[in-house]
Design a protein around this motif. Structure first.
Motif, PDB file in Angstrom:
ATOM      1  N   UNK A   6      -3.521   9.105   4.338  1.00  0.00           N
ATOM      2  CA  UNK A   6      -3.668   7.673   4.607  1.00  0.00           C
ATOM      3  C   UNK A   6      -4.823   7.024   3.849  1.00  0.00           C
ATOM      4  N   UNK A   7      -5.929   7.722   3.723  1.00  0.00           N
ATOM      5  CA  UNK A   7      -7.089   7.104   3.068  1.00  0.00           C
ATOM      6  C   UNK A   7      -6.827   6.821   1.591  1.00  0.00           C
ATOM      7  N   UNK A   8      -6.336   7.837   0.864  1.00  0.00           N
ATOM      8  CA  UNK A   8      -6.078   7.606  -0.567  1.00  0.00           C
ATOM      9  C   UNK A   8      -4.999   6.551  -0.743  1.00  0.00           C
ATOM     10  N   UNK A   9      -4.003   6.576   0.143  1.00  0.00           N
ATOM     11  CA  UNK A   9      -2.916   5.601   0.025  1.00  0.00           C
ATOM     12  C   UNK A   9      -3.458   4.183   0.208  1.00  0.00           C
ATOM     13  N   UNK A  10      -4.266   4.014   1.254  1.00  0.00           N
ATOM     14  CA  UNK A  10      -4.822   2.682   1.519  1.00  0.00           C
ATOM     15  C   UNK A  10      -5.644   2.198   0.334  1.00  0.00           C
ATOM     16  N   UNK A  11      -6.447   3.102  -0.212  1.00  0.00           N
ATOM     17  CA  UNK A  11      -7.313   2.736  -1.336  1.00  0.00           C
ATOM     18  C   UNK A  11      -6.450   2.323  -2.535  1.00  0.00           C
ATOM     19  N   UNK A  12      -5.418   3.106  -2.794  1.00  0.00           N
ATOM     20  CA  UNK A  12      -4.561   2.820  -3.940  1.00  0.00           C
ATOM     21  C   UNK A  12      -3.827   1.486  -3.764  1.00  0.00           C
ATOM     22  N   UNK A  13      -3.324   1.251  -2.542  1.00  0.00           N
ATOM     23  CA  UNK A  13      -2.612  -0.011  -2.289  1.00  0.00           C
ATOM     24  C   UNK A  13      -3.560  -1.185  -2.474  1.00  0.00           C
ATOM     25  N   UNK A  14      -4.748  -1.031  -1.903  1.00  0.00           N
ATOM     26  CA  UNK A  14      -5.723  -2.112  -1.986  1.00  0.00           C
ATOM     27  C   UNK A  14      -6.059  -2.434  -3.443  1.00  0.00           C
ATOM     28  N   UNK A  15      -6.185  -1.389  -4.276  1.00  0.00           N
ATOM     29  CA  UNK A  15      -6.518  -1.612  -5.690  1.00  0.00           C
ATOM     30  C   UNK A  15      -5.401  -2.354  -6.410  1.00  0.00           C
TER      31      UNK A  15
END
Ligand SMILES: Nc1nc2c(ncn2[C@@H]2O[C@H](COP(=O)(O)OP(=O)(O)OP(=O)(O)O)[C@@H](O)[C@H]2O)c(=O)[nH]1
Ligand SMILES: [Mg+2]
Lengths: 126, 317
Positions: B300-309
């Motif tokens: 979830x953390x990497x996914x959220x970061x990637x989506x946000x970027x």
């Protein structure tokens, strides 16, 4: 929900208020011994859909018309007035003719009141 | 002019009441309503009243209304009561204590159920406060039960926060735990006619020393018997003095500035969140990233970061 007039029995009105809350309604309770003017002011300021008045003193014919007039005077004649109490059959028709939306006898079930409000109470928004 | 006459438009309480209902029922409607009346806001004195259930907030509010009216001020009250977590309904009973002002056109009282407001209860009360300012009330009193976080949040809309306690209503330590003491500008020990009032006052004076107020203001502890009116003049005087302190120290500007910033940021955050939720599934990279997370292929953390970027390019790009 309001008590107008002199009788001091608020058990019934409180039971109905709680039933309405439990049915998901927001109920403004105004307490005992209110005047029709006070109830009209509260109803307008709170922008309610329905006023429920409980009158057990038998003075309904003296108290309900002034309430209806006070609402009219505030351009709030569209707020529905539901009257509960010890009300003889003949007076019920009269009250409805005067503009009360519904009249419930003291013995009416709480469910009947809640059901009426659910079906007729909520004002459509313009 | 503060001559105690009803505010302009007071005859139109019906219109005012309808406007407030629209804000309560349709968070989306607030934007245009507030924009339209914005130029008429900002002149009212805003006072918050908070404290545990049953300590006498509404009774005190009733007395403060009288004090304000005697001083020639018009008053609007927002009284917030909790909603039932089971049915969503509510019984709003604060008004009962203030009924004697019913015939006074210079007083407007509005109850609000806490609900599970879409934009947050604090947002709804804040917008209602702006509407009341625009209707030219001199004093806006806001009553909330000082329990939940959202109720504390409401108090941020006030210039002066009055925290009410009473003897026998949980010791003062509990009040401190709730984070309520930090926001108090005036402390009231109501029900001074009851045993234990003196001890509560002493306890609060002691605790006040432990919790330094964020600006140079010595938080007064006032005793009242709201049901008779005893001590109410002292509360009114404390509120007046705090108002003076706010003005002369520059704290009023600072508070209102912080409030405005918080409001804007909260609105931006809410709008962003709903925009993200509405579009993240649509297509393209964010949707794919989300799908991978759902298949347990990415954390979830990497996914959220990637989506946000993808949605908001990081700085420096
Ligand atoms: N003895 C005594 N009773 C008081 C005093 N002030 C208020 N009360 C009573 O305390 C009860 C609660 O008063 P409210 O003003 O409704 O209290 P509240 O804090 O607004 O209550 P909620 O809105 O339900 O949280 C009422 O029965 C009041 O009459 C006081 O100074 N002394
Ligand atoms: Mg109260």
């Amino acid at each position: 929900m309001a008590k107008i007039g002199l009788d001091g029995h608020d058990r019934g009105v409180k039971v109905v208020a709680r039933a309405l809350r439990d049915a998901g309604f927001e109920v403004v309770y105004t307490g005992l011994h209110r005047t029709p003017e006070e109830v009209a002011v509260a109803a307008v300021q709170e922008d309610v859909d329905v006023i429920g008045v409980s009158i057990l003193s038998g003075a309904h014919m003296a108290l309900v018309p002034p309430l209806l007039d006070a609402l009219q005077a505030r351009d709030a004649g569209d707020i529905k007035v539901l009257v509960g109490g010890v009300i003889p059959e003949a007076d019920r028709a009269k009250l409805r003719d005067l503009g009360a939306a519904a009249v419930f006898d003291q013995d009416a079930s709480t469910d009947a009141v809640v059901d009426w409000i659910r079906r007729h109470g909520v004002r459509s928004e313009e | 002019m503060r001559d105690g006459s009803p505010p302009a438009g007071a005859g139109e309480y019906r219109a005012l009441s309808r406007l407030i209902s629209r804000i309560e029922n349709h968070p989306g409607a607030a934007a245009s309503i507030i924009a339209d009346l914005w130029s008429r806001t900002g002149r009212a004195r805003r006072v918050g009243l908070t404290g545990a259930p049953g300590v006498g907030k509404s009774t005190l509010a009733d007395q403060l209304i009288t004090a304000a009216r005697d001083g020639g001020l018009t008053v609007a009250v927002i009284a917030v009561d909790p909603s039932s977590p089971f049915s969503g309904g509510a019984i709003l009973g604060d008004r009962v204590r203030m009924v004697r002002h019913s015939g006074d056109p210079g007083v407007y009282i509005r109850s609000m159920a806490a609900r599970a407001h879409l934009g947050g209860l604090a947002a709804a009360t804040r917008d209602v406060a702006y509407v009341l300012e625009a209707f030219a009330f001199d004093l806006i009193l806001v009553e909330t039960v000082g329990v939940g976080q959202s109720e504390l949040e409401i108090m941020r809309l006030a210039d002066t926060v009055v925290v009410v306690t009473a003897p026998g209503f949980g010791d003062a330590v509990q009040t401190l735990k709730a984070g309520i003491l930090e926001i108090a500008d005036v402390l009231v020990v109501n029900k001074a006619d009851r045993p234990g009032a003196k001890e509560t006052v002493m306890q609060l004076r002691e605790m006040r020393r432990l919790v330094p107020h964020h600006d140079a203001w010595d938080v007064p502890v006032v005793e009242t018997t709201a049901s008779t009116g005893a001590g109410v003049a002292d509360v009114w005087e404390a509120i007046r003095r705090h108002g003076e302190h706010l003005r002369t120290s520059g704290e009023l500007e600072a508070r209102r500035g912080r409030r405005a910033e918080r409001e804007v940021l909260a609105l931006v955050e809410a709008a962003l969140a709903s925009r993200v939720r509405a579009t993240v599934h649509d297509r393209g990279e964010p949707a794919e990233l989300l799908a991978r997370a759902k298949r347990h292929e990415a954390d979830p953390h990497s996914t959220a970061k990637a989506i946000l970027e993808r949605l908001i390019p990081p700085e420096g790009r």
